[in-house]
Write an enzyme that holds these catalytic residues in place. Structure first.
Site, mmCIF file in Angstrom:
data_model
loop_
_atom_site.group_PDB
_atom_site.id
_atom_site.type_symbol
_atom_site.label_atom_id
_atom_site.label_comp_id
_atom_site.label_asym_id
_atom_site.label_seq_id
_atom_site.Cartn_x
_atom_site.Cartn_y
_atom_site.Cartn_z
ATOM 1 N N LYS A 271 23.685 55.932 45.370
ATOM 2 C CA LYS A 271 24.337 56.464 44.165
ATOM 3 C C LYS A 271 25.819 56.069 44.110
ATOM 4 O O LYS A 271 26.404 55.642 45.117
ATOM 5 C CB LYS A 271 24.167 57.987 44.132
ATOM 6 C CG LYS A 271 22.732 58.439 43.845
ATOM 7 C CD LYS A 271 22.640 59.964 43.807
ATOM 8 C CE LYS A 271 21.295 60.456 43.331
ATOM 9 N NZ LYS A 271 21.231 61.947 43.319
ATOM 10 N N TYR B 157 16.070 60.166 34.582
ATOM 11 C CA TYR B 157 16.197 61.615 34.790
ATOM 12 C C TYR B 157 15.560 62.432 33.662
ATOM 13 O O TYR B 157 15.948 63.588 33.442
ATOM 14 C CB TYR B 157 17.670 61.974 34.973
ATOM 15 C CG TYR B 157 18.199 61.575 36.346
ATOM 16 C CD1 TYR B 157 17.579 62.028 37.511
ATOM 17 C CD2 TYR B 157 19.319 60.753 36.486
ATOM 18 C CE1 TYR B 157 18.045 61.670 38.768
ATOM 19 C CE2 TYR B 157 19.795 60.391 37.749
ATOM 20 C CZ TYR B 157 19.157 60.857 38.882
ATOM 21 O OH TYR B 157 19.626 60.510 40.132
ATOM 22 N N THR C 200 17.665 67.876 48.887
ATOM 23 C CA THR C 200 18.487 67.596 47.704
ATOM 24 C C THR C 200 19.885 68.173 47.840
ATOM 25 O O THR C 200 20.877 67.500 47.530
ATOM 26 C CB THR C 200 17.809 68.182 46.449
ATOM 27 O OG1 THR C 200 16.481 67.670 46.371
ATOM 28 C CG2 THR C 200 18.574 67.829 45.189
ATOM 29 N N ARG D 67 21.659 62.508 53.646
ATOM 30 C CA ARG D 67 22.435 63.525 52.922
ATOM 31 C C ARG D 67 23.116 64.493 53.872
ATOM 32 O O ARG D 67 24.263 64.898 53.654
ATOM 33 C CB ARG D 67 21.523 64.263 51.943
ATOM 34 C CG ARG D 67 21.163 63.413 50.717
ATOM 35 C CD ARG D 67 20.014 64.010 49.940
ATOM 36 N NE ARG D 67 19.837 63.406 48.620
ATOM 37 C CZ ARG D 67 18.795 63.649 47.841
ATOM 38 N NH1 ARG D 67 17.849 64.476 48.231
ATOM 39 N NH2 ARG D 67 18.706 63.067 46.655
ATOM 40 N N ASN E 65 25.187 63.554 46.220
ATOM 41 C CA ASN E 65 24.299 63.545 47.388
ATOM 42 C C ASN E 65 23.809 62.151 47.787
ATOM 43 O O ASN E 65 22.759 61.983 48.378
ATOM 44 C CB ASN E 65 23.161 64.549 47.216
ATOM 45 C CG ASN E 65 22.289 64.256 46.012
ATOM 46 O OD1 ASN E 65 22.520 63.286 45.295
ATOM 47 N ND2 ASN E 65 21.276 65.071 45.804
ATOM 48 N N HIS F 260 19.181 58.428 45.975
ATOM 49 C CA HIS F 260 18.012 58.863 45.220
ATOM 50 C C HIS F 260 16.773 58.247 45.848
ATOM 51 O O HIS F 260 16.796 57.089 46.259
ATOM 52 C CB HIS F 260 18.085 58.395 43.753
ATOM 53 C CG HIS F 260 16.773 58.577 43.048
ATOM 54 N ND1 HIS F 260 16.406 59.773 42.483
ATOM 55 C CD2 HIS F 260 15.705 57.746 42.889
ATOM 56 C CE1 HIS F 260 15.176 59.656 41.986
ATOM 57 N NE2 HIS F 260 14.730 58.434 42.220
ATOM 58 N N GLU G 158 9.816 54.789 38.142
ATOM 59 C CA GLU G 158 11.231 54.475 38.412
ATOM 60 C C GLU G 158 11.417 52.990 38.749
ATOM 61 O O GLU G 158 12.398 52.382 38.305
ATOM 62 C CB GLU G 158 11.746 55.374 39.542
ATOM 63 C CG GLU G 158 11.839 56.836 39.103
ATOM 64 C CD GLU G 158 12.025 57.812 40.254
ATOM 65 O OE1 GLU G 158 12.160 57.368 41.424
ATOM 66 O OE2 GLU G 158 12.031 59.028 39.993
HETATM 67 P P1 IDP Z 1 16.168 64.779 44.327
HETATM 68 O O1 IDP Z 1 17.281 63.802 44.048
HETATM 69 O O2 IDP Z 1 16.216 65.262 45.745
HETATM 70 O O3 IDP Z 1 14.807 64.258 43.933
HETATM 71 P P2 IDP Z 1 16.066 66.435 41.947
HETATM 72 O O4 IDP Z 1 15.694 67.877 41.892
HETATM 73 O O5 IDP Z 1 15.109 65.443 41.382
HETATM 74 O O6 IDP Z 1 16.455 66.074 43.437
HETATM 75 O O7 IDP Z 1 17.459 66.312 41.173
HETATM 76 C C1 IDP Z 1 17.977 65.045 40.841
HETATM 77 C C2 IDP Z 1 19.462 65.031 41.140
HETATM 78 O O8 IDP Z 1 20.118 65.938 40.261
HETATM 79 C C3 IDP Z 1 19.830 65.512 42.547
HETATM 80 O O9 IDP Z 1 19.757 64.496 43.515
HETATM 81 C C4 IDP Z 1 21.255 65.987 42.342
HETATM 82 O O10 IDP Z 1 22.161 64.872 42.340
HETATM 83 C C5 IDP Z 1 21.206 66.555 40.947
HETATM 84 N N1 IDP Z 1 20.960 67.998 40.943
HETATM 85 C C6 IDP Z 1 19.773 68.628 41.093
HETATM 86 N N2 IDP Z 1 19.907 69.955 41.023
HETATM 87 C C7 IDP Z 1 21.221 70.182 40.802
HETATM 88 C C8 IDP Z 1 22.010 71.367 40.630
HETATM 89 O O11 IDP Z 1 21.500 72.502 40.670
HETATM 90 N N3 IDP Z 1 23.360 71.185 40.450
HETATM 91 C C9 IDP Z 1 23.923 69.956 40.408
HETATM 92 N N4 IDP Z 1 23.223 68.820 40.559
HETATM 93 C C10 IDP Z 1 21.893 68.928 40.757
HETATM 94 MG MG MG Z 2 14.000 63.858 42.106
#
Ligand code: IDP
Ligand code: MG
Length: 153
Positions: free
Chosen positions: A10, A50, A92, A103, A113, A116, A127
């Site tokens: 990222k 997304y 996450t 992470r 984080n 992805h 994707e």
């Molecule tokens: P993932 O990246 O581990 O698959 P997802 O739930 O798919 O997690 O969320 C996508 C991305 O959105 C996360 O990697 C993070 O950067 C961001 N994200 C997810 N939940 C939150 C939140 O509650 N606050 C801020 N950013 C979030």
């Molecule tokens: Mg995800």
């Protein structure tokens, strides 16, 4: 089972100089990088990537972030690579990610984080298609790991 997964380093990690360290962890695990490029994510790609998060409170910032600087996009291939990469990445929210995961080691915050990874076979296919054409997959070579496994057959 051999799987392909979509991985992106990222914008935070690109800007923090972590590209090499993150790629090393993927190579050291023994997975095969079959496609790799740096690119600036378009608004259209961000929305497609997304789509599942559209309407959530963090969605606008997520799109702003992923389009803020380049990413390094990869297709990774290997035995159970989808779950395997999720394990190497860590949870996450980096606050909950184990030390030793990408992470857990490189990020203190959910919004930054660093990596992805696809969360299942359907999202992996979806994707990969957002960022790559099938012709971009470099499949006519073997990793050392593949060669050593062949010798045991
Ligand atoms: P993932 O990246 O581990 O698959 P997802 O739930 O798919 O997690 O969320 C996508 C991305 O959105 C996360 O990697 C993070 O950067 C961001 N994200 C997810 N939940 C939150 C939140 O509650 N606050 C801020 N950013 C979030
Ligand atoms: Mg995800």
């Amino acid at each position: 089972m051999t799987e392909r997964t979509f991985i992106a380093i990222k914008p935070d990690a690109v800007q923090r100089g972590l590209i090499g360290k993150i790629i090393s962890r993927i190579e050291e695990k023994g997975y095969k990088i079959i496609a790799l490029k740096m690119l600036e994510v378009t608004q259209e790609q961000a929305a497609a990537h997304y789509a599942e998060h559209y309407g959530k409170p963090f969605y606008p910032n997520l799109v702003k972030f992923i389009t803020s600087a380049p990413i390094v996009a990869m297709v990774i291939e290997g035995d159970n690579a989808i779950l395997g990469m999720r394990q190497i990445m860590g949870k996450t929210n980096p606050a909950n990610a184990e030390v030793g995961t990408i992470r857990g080691d490189f990020s203190p915050e959910m919004s930054f984080n660093v990596i992805h990874g696809s969360d299942g076979p359907e999202s992996a296919d979806r994707e990969i298609a957002i960022y790559f054409k099938e012709e971009e997959m470099c499949t006519s070579w073997k990793t050392a790991f593949e060669i050593l496994k062949e010798k045991m057959n």
